[in-house]
Design a protein around this motif. Structure first.
Motif, PDB file in Angstrom:
ATOM      1  N   THR A  48       0.969  -1.133  -0.031  1.00 45.93           N
ATOM      2  CA  THR A  48       0.005   0.067   0.337  1.00 45.93           C
ATOM      3  C   THR A  48       0.803   1.143   0.084  1.00 45.93           C
ATOM      4  OG1 THR A  48      -1.608  -1.147   1.302  1.00 45.93           O
ATOM      5  CG2 THR A  48      -1.941   1.027   1.366  1.00 45.93           C
ATOM      6  N   GLU A  49       0.892   2.224  -0.902  1.00 42.49           N
ATOM      7  CA  GLU A  49       1.470   3.319  -1.015  1.00 42.49           C
ATOM      8  C   GLU A  49       0.913   4.563  -1.694  1.00 42.49           C
ATOM      9  OE1 GLU A  49       4.745   3.395  -3.734  1.00 42.49           O
ATOM     10  OE2 GLU A  49       4.062   1.975  -4.911  1.00 42.49           O
ATOM     11  N   GLY A  50       1.079   5.819  -1.167  1.00 37.07           N
ATOM     12  CA  GLY A  50       0.422   6.722  -1.878  1.00 37.07           C
ATOM     13  C   GLY A  50       0.630   7.957  -0.991  1.00 37.07           C
ATOM     14  N   TYR A  64       4.830  23.711  -4.384  1.00 41.31           N
ATOM     15  CA  TYR A  64       4.377  22.439  -4.207  1.00 41.31           C
ATOM     16  C   TYR A  64       4.970  21.793  -2.897  1.00 41.31           C
ATOM     17  CZ  TYR A  64       3.597  21.206  -9.433  1.00 41.31           C
ATOM     18  OH  TYR A  64       2.955  21.399 -10.560  1.00 41.31           O
ATOM     19  N   ALA A  65       4.339  21.021  -2.237  1.00 39.85           N
ATOM     20  CA  ALA A  65       4.760  20.295  -1.028  1.00 39.85           C
ATOM     21  C   ALA A  65       4.097  18.913  -0.865  1.00 39.85           C
ATOM     22  CB  ALA A  65       4.988  20.938   0.126  1.00 39.85           C
ATOM     23  N   SER A  66       4.622  17.976  -0.750  1.00 38.06           N
ATOM     24  CA  SER A  66       3.835  16.532  -0.559  1.00 38.06           C
ATOM     25  C   SER A  66       4.241  15.662   0.290  1.00 38.06           C
ATOM     26  CB  SER A  66       4.093  15.827  -1.770  1.00 38.06           C
ATOM     27  OG  SER A  66       5.204  15.428  -2.369  1.00 38.06           O
ATOM     28  N   THR A  67       3.601  14.684   0.913  1.00 38.97           N
ATOM     29  CA  THR A  67       3.780  13.815   1.931  1.00 38.97           C
ATOM     30  C   THR A  67       2.998  12.466   1.836  1.00 38.97           C
ATOM     31  OG1 THR A  67       4.038  13.727   4.348  1.00 38.97           O
ATOM     32  CG2 THR A  67       1.981  14.894   3.376  1.00 38.97           C
ATOM     33  N   GLU A  68       3.712  11.390   2.494  1.00 35.38           N
ATOM     34  CA  GLU A  68       3.066  10.130   2.270  1.00 35.38           C
ATOM     35  C   GLU A  68       2.385  10.034   3.909  1.00 35.38           C
ATOM     36  OE1 GLU A  68       5.583   6.936   1.090  1.00 35.38           O
ATOM     37  OE2 GLU A  68       5.521   7.527  -0.755  1.00 35.38           O
ATOM     38  N   ALA A  69       2.644  10.810   4.767  1.00 30.53           N
ATOM     39  CA  ALA A  69       2.238  10.567   6.155  1.00 30.53           C
ATOM     40  C   ALA A  69       1.152  11.469   6.559  1.00 30.53           C
ATOM     41  CB  ALA A  69       3.364  10.994   7.143  1.00 30.53           C
ATOM     42  N   TYR A 331       2.203  11.083  -7.224  1.00 31.06           N
ATOM     43  CA  TYR A 331       1.558  12.085  -6.615  1.00 31.06           C
ATOM     44  C   TYR A 331       2.407  13.381  -6.611  1.00 31.06           C
ATOM     45  CZ  TYR A 331       3.708  10.807  -2.445  1.00 31.06           C
ATOM     46  OH  TYR A 331       4.791  10.551  -1.351  1.00 31.06           O
ATOM     47  N   ALA A 332       3.745  13.253  -6.161  1.00 33.82           N
ATOM     48  CA  ALA A 332       4.496  14.476  -5.743  1.00 33.82           C
ATOM     49  C   ALA A 332       5.063  15.145  -6.891  1.00 33.82           C
ATOM     50  CB  ALA A 332       5.794  13.791  -4.787  1.00 33.82           C
ATOM     51  N   ALA A 334       5.681  17.149 -10.361  1.00 34.34           N
ATOM     52  CA  ALA A 334       5.329  18.273 -10.855  1.00 34.34           C
ATOM     53  C   ALA A 334       4.483  18.029 -12.064  1.00 34.34           C
ATOM     54  CB  ALA A 334       6.509  19.367 -11.551  1.00 34.34           C
TER      55      ALA A 334
END
Lengths: 445, 459
Positions: A48-50, A64-69, A331-332, A334
């Motif tokens: 499972t990832e995302g 932009y900024a992203s996270t899995e947590a 997802y992260a 550009a």
């Protein structure tokens, strides 16, 4: 916490910091994979990832900024970081978020449930046995892998956009390894479909047949030849050069198709289509990575170049509408541009007639090193190849360890015939029938 | 990241259906990338990758489950999923975890995450504009500066509980040059297992100039002729020939399953006696280095081929079981979501005794491959390819005009025997190697070598 809870914290934090324009892009995939070696299951993976990516507009720049947590702390962090990162950007190109309230072509409901682990194991073991049964040349090393994946995408933005899609994918991958006592050869085949709809006998037989055909091949002779590319080889070439159809590449001087709309860039035989709803595509999409509606379009029609592929930003630069081809590598990443299912439309000839037309030449059904031996900016390629000689219109000796060299832009002009056997191999992102190309360089013995 | 107490419970759950070995791998990684195009900072990506995976072995079977939920409940669910997939039944194992610190041989003086974006942009711009201003023929430059802070934790039922922090910095500049309507590209992509102090030894301006010079040289070059000829491959990224022609076929992921041209050949002469090849993950601050691999085994220097004789494979724990051999510290994975397998670290052909000028002088007609691009291989057959980014023809022992669009193809087992001259000056180049366990940083390297005969794909 779930995406909705995370979203609420982001919305509050944006309001607190005075950020009015923002988008949350959520992607999550759950996959199961079962592999067999020899006669038993040797690997099982449940992954499972995302994650979530926030894009926000601050002073006309897109941060932009992203996270899995998905935690409250990370929700606040990505808002602060995206806003901070926006201040470092210098590009003066106008940035956009997708407007809400647009009309989307409804997707057809896919029938059938995901297979259970037990169903996957049974199908994989049964297929593995079919590999061994197909021919005495088959040896250990053969592998059958079953894959089932559910992918979820959600896009929410401050302009009233709130989209969600969930797509399922199931399929089998088989690797056949064979020997003639002297050397080994292998071949892999992928079939994406519901497990009960996959003909394991056919898949195994095809992999074994193709592997055996590679044994004992000779090195092709050096020279200029007419070349027939198989559907798989031509699909690989299209994938490698898909970026030349990106408006961003054209605007940045990285594609020679800039300003060529309306011009003849390929032979009459060439019609190139991008179809987000192709029935063979395992993951059809009715919205792109920015949330714009997607649609089917011709990029090249009977040799005439119709359009580049656009997202919101590049469309504004050229003063036109997006073609709904915004894409993200994960997802992260550009927002970029890519086709959905890009394929060369089928022609009239059978593959046999195409070979007759070629007369004497080389049939290529496998290309290697596409990430290295092909340059999307210049169009030049020099690629490891394998296939057969064509003599008097028929496939004869197997050949391997040679290269085919040319230029993609010239190749489009030199496609003299297209067969009717359109195939969309693998993930069906790219497809082609067999094509005949005049005058390519073969380097062998 | 995850306490010993929680790891213990999770491992207990993982082996509860009869597994004979279990492992937890958890990571928390930040990746920060600045991208420039058309003279402007165009985008920044700023990502946190966080998750965990539980693996269980039973004999020759391996099960892995991964999750983004690293809470105690999330990890226990993950372990339960793995245990259930392994089979039914109930079993218990006494789990003892002792914390081990293997030490870090890669000192970091400036952790990139502790430096503001502006300073990083300055570094990237120095390289970017050096490329841009190199020549009027340069029509576009793209640049990226990436820093990665990868924190991992490994705990297993063999009493191990350990952590490692892996920081890497990478700059990549690509230039496009146009001369008389001919467009060509050039690139340069150095990386280190270092922080921003990397730029005290790697001048970003030289990176930019390198990329631009290559683009301009190639834009003025004619096509490389096709045929079989001798080739001199220069040091640095030229080492990709060994990586593709041999390295992948020595990974346990191919060898354990008989899917390798070199399976069953330990102790045999597989290469010319001039060839000694090494995989060494312990080179301080080198791009492909690791303190421990992703199964928690310390990295080490493995001699793969010594004077042409096959000495060792690259092995991970799981595939080692099937081979009856122990891990060589080569288990690697891109992230928790990939099942780890045996992979290369810093792989190179060791220096020999031939002088570069003698290698060039020995070739009457052939190719000098100054800079190589990427490549690929089918480990079963050993058929490989790689691209020549910057090549020159050799005539009568002298380097002559540049040629473009060349690639080299061959069969590993044959080409290894054709490496008949090996130079003295070892250098390495950096790449991202893609395989079943994802994309991992690897160094390739060699001194200049001569391949007496290889197929050159040109036109």
């Amino acid at each position: 916490m779930d995406f909705n809870g995370f979203k609420q914290i982001v919305i509050e934090k944006c309001a607190q910091l005075g950020i009015e324009e923002y988008e949350l892009y959520y992607q999550s995939a759950a996959s199961t994979s079962v592999s067999a070696f020899q006669h038993e299951i040797n690997q099982f993976t449940g992954a499972t990832e995302g994650g979530v990516c926030l894009r926000c507009i601050v002073d006309g720049k897109m941060g932009y900024a992203s996270t899995e947590a998905l935690t409250a702390q990370q929700a606040e962090r990505i808002v602060e970081k995206a806003a901070e990162n926006a201040t470092v950007l210098e590009s003066e190109e106008q940035v956009f978020l997708c407007e809400g309230g647009q009309t989307y072509i409804p997707l057809e409901e896919k029938k059938g449930a995901m297979p259970t682990t037990e169903e996957m194991i049974n199908k994989v073991l049964a297929t593995q046995e079919k590999l061994y049964a197909a021919d005495p040349a088959v040896i250990d090393g053969c592998q059958t892998q079953g894959v089932a994946e559910s992918c979820e995408i959600a896009i929410y933005n401050s302009k009233g956009l709130d989209l969600h899609s969930k797509t399922d994918l199931t399929g089998l991958v088989v690797v056949a390894v064979v020997t003639d006592g002297q050397e080994m050869a292998n071949d892999y085949q992928i079939k994406l479909a519901q497990f009960d709809a996959i003909d394991a006998d056919k898949l195994a037989a095809e992999a074994v047949r193709s592997a055996i055909a590679k044994l004992g091949g000779e090195v092709a002779p050096t020279g200029q030849y007419p070349v027939v590319f198989s559907p798989e080889a031509m699909s690989d070439l299209l994938q490698t050069y898909a970026s030349v159809f990106s408006s961003r590449a054209a605007q940045k001087g990285l594609s020679k198709l800039a300003g060529k709309e309306g011009e003849k860039i390929a032979s009459d035989a060439v019609t190139l289509v991008d179809d987000p709803f192709h029935p063979d595509a395992p993951m059809p999409r009715n919205f792109d990575a920015e949330g714009s509606p997607t649609y089917k379009k011709n990029l090249i029609e009977n040799g005439v170049f119709k359009t580049l592929l656009y997202n919101l930003k590049t469309a504004a630069v050229d003063g036109r509408k997006t073609t709904g081809n915004a894409s993200k590598a994960g997802y992260a990443g550009a927002v970029g541009i890519s086709p959905f299912t890009l394929y060369l439309a089928a022609g009239e000839l059978t593959e046999e007639q195409l070979l007759q037309k070629a007369g004497n030449g080389v049939y290529i059904n496998s290309l290697g090193g596409l990430h290295a031996g092909a340059n999307a900016v210049s169009g030049d390629f020099s690629l490891q190849s394998a296939g057969f000689m064509i003599e008097n219109g028929r496939r004869t000796t197997a050949v391997k360890s040679f290269t085919v060299a040319g230029n993609f832009y010239e190749l489009l002009q030199n496609i003299t015939a297209v067969a009717s056997n359109l195939e969309l191999p693998g993930m069906a992102h790219f497809g082609s029938p067999s094509v005949l190309v005049e005058g390519l360089s073969i380097a062998g013995k | 990241m995850i306490s010993r107490e929680i790891c213990k419970k999770v491992l207990q759950k993982a082996v509860s259906t009869g597994g004979d070995y279990a492992e937890i791998f958890a990571e928390n990684t930040t990746k920060y990338n600045i991208a420039m195009i058309a003279d402007k900072v165009d985008s920044i990506s700023d990502a946190v990758i966080a998750g965990a995976a539980v693996r269980v072995y039973k004999g020759m079977r391996s099960v892995m489950a991964s999750t983004v939920d690293t809470s105690e409940a999330g990890l226990l669910r993950c372990a339960e999923q793995a245990a259930e997939a392994l089979g039914q039944g109930s079993a218990a194992m006494d789990i003892v975890l002792r914390e081990r610190i293997f030490g870090d041989i890669h000192p970091i003086r400036t952790v990139p995450g502790s430096v503001g974006s502006k300073e990083k942009v300055e570094i990237l711009k120095a390289g970017y504009f050096a490329a841009r201003e190199y020549s009027n023929a340069i029509t576009q430059v793209t640049g990226n500066l990436l820093d990665v802070d990868h924190n991992i934790l490994v705990a297993n039922t063999e009493e191990l509980y350990t952590q490692d922090r892996q920081i890497r910095t990478w700059i990549s500049l690509s230039a496009v040059a146009e001369i008389n309507g001919e467009t060509q590209t050039g690139s340069c992509n150095p990386g280190c297992r270092m922080g921003l102090e990397m730029f005290e030894t790697v001048d970003p301006r030289e990176v930019g100039i390198h990329a631009a010079r290559q683009a301009v040289t190639m834009a003025g070059a004619g096509y490389c002729p096709a045929g079989v000829m001798p080739v001199a491959i220069d040091n640095g990224f030229g080492g990709v020939i060994f990586h593709e022609a041999c390295g992948h076929s020595l990974e346990a992921s191919s060898v354990a399953y008989g899917r390798s041209q070199f399976a069953g050949k330990l102790g045999q002469q597989i290469a010319n006696e001039k060839v000694t090849a090494i995989d060494d993950g312990t080179i301080p601050n080198a791009w492909g280095s690791i303190n421990i691999d992703d199964e928690g085994t310390p990295s080490r220097k493995n001699v793969l081929i010594e004077n042409g004789v096959l000495k060792s494979y690259m092995i991970d724990k799981f595939n080692g079981r099937r081979m009856g051999m122990v891990s060589t510290g080569n288990a690697r994975r891109e992230s928790y979501a990939y099942t780890p397998t045996s992979r290369m670290t810093n792989t190179y052909i060791a220096p020999g005794t031939d002088r570069n000028e003698d290698i060039i002088a020995s070739i009457e007609y052939g190719l000098y491959a100054k800079e190589m691009g990427g490549g690929s291989v089918n480990p079963v057959t050993g058929e490989f390819n790689f691209a020549v980014n910057e090549g020159y023809l050799i005539r009568n022992g002298k380097i002559c005009e540049p040629v473009r669009g060349a690639s080299l193809v061959g069969k590993g087992s044959e080409i290894l025997r054709n490496i008949d001259m090996v130079g003295t000056q070892l250098d390495m180049g950096q790449g991202m190697c893609g395989s079943s366990s994802g994309s991992v940083p690897t160094n390739v390297g060699q001194p200049m070598i001569r391949v007496s005969s290889i197929t050159v794909g040109g036109r």
